[in-house]
Design an enzyme around this catalytic site. Sequence first.
Site, PDB file in Angstrom:
ATOM      1  N   TYR A 159       0.840  -1.202   0.000  1.00 57.23           N
ATOM      2  CA  TYR A 159       0.000   0.000   0.000  1.00 57.23           C
ATOM      3  C   TYR A 159       0.873   1.249   0.000  1.00 57.23           C
ATOM      4  CZ  TYR A 159      -2.822   3.759   2.035  1.00 57.23           C
ATOM      5  OH  TYR A 159      -3.443   4.964   2.278  1.00 57.23           O
ATOM      6  N   HIS A 160       1.914   1.236   0.804  1.00 61.61           N
ATOM      7  CA  HIS A 160       2.819   2.381   0.902  1.00 61.61           C
ATOM      8  C   HIS A 160       3.554   2.625  -0.416  1.00 61.61           C
ATOM      9  CE1 HIS A 160       5.365   5.188   3.220  1.00 61.61           C
ATOM     10  NE2 HIS A 160       6.323   4.787   2.396  1.00 61.61           N
TER      11      HIS A 160
END
Length: 277
Positions: free
Chosen positions: A138-139
Amino acid sequence: MALPWIKHLEENFDSDKQHVWFLKNWWLAFIFSTIYFVGVFVGRAWMENRPKFELRRALTAWSGGLAVFSIAGAIITIRELVDYLSHDGWHSSVCDATIFDGRIGLWTWLFILSKVPELGDTVFIVLRKQKLMFLHWYHHITVLLYAWYSYRDQIAPARYFIVANFTVHAVMYSYYALRASGFVKIPRQVNITITLMQLFQMVIGCAVNVYALFQLNAGRKCDTTYQNVAWSLVMYFSYFVLFAQFFYNAYITMGPKKDVKNRHSNEMNGNHRVKMD
């Protein structure tokens, strides 16, 4: 003193040309992110019934290279920020988009581009069959998308995002390289310090965005947009929540030491992230 070839690149960096390119092609970040997302989970499925790769030397070289790049970026951007604050003050440092031109413009551009090769961090997690956590991918995806989107808009608050991210990555990738080499035993306190740095990075991101938002609402000139501030606040706040959750699970709650260590190793491989964190 900069190396001659780096100095040559800095002096001849064409910021206008690069801005025009990003205006037309920043959407390519979605293509890179899609390929990355699909590749990660296809790779995990492919590795499911295969023995893991050690890749210690490759990981040491990879992390070491990113560490050197991040250290150089941190030194240059911190120096630029300090100089700018001393001459022009806090408001201008947040609201005047001067980081896209000249010497610092090259390093801003390199920072934005670096979000693509940093996706390679996940290759090691997949091939070494480590636990892939949500925060990791996600990051990586959101940082890439936001960084390219922000270079298109050339927002002034990016000065702080870049300094914070370069600084955290300088420490983080150095840690990865030393740990992968196996030559140095690193105390657990270093892990805790890196996670705290990441949390502080998210606080900086939120604080700078809130200040920029107040300037826009007051009708003062500030080189950003309501849309960019909104996306940035959502991104940084979500990172803060996820990193705080990780910190709590890894260092505060009780659990097997080995499990805590593994969780930290896998999760830490997910930051950059922001990093435009």
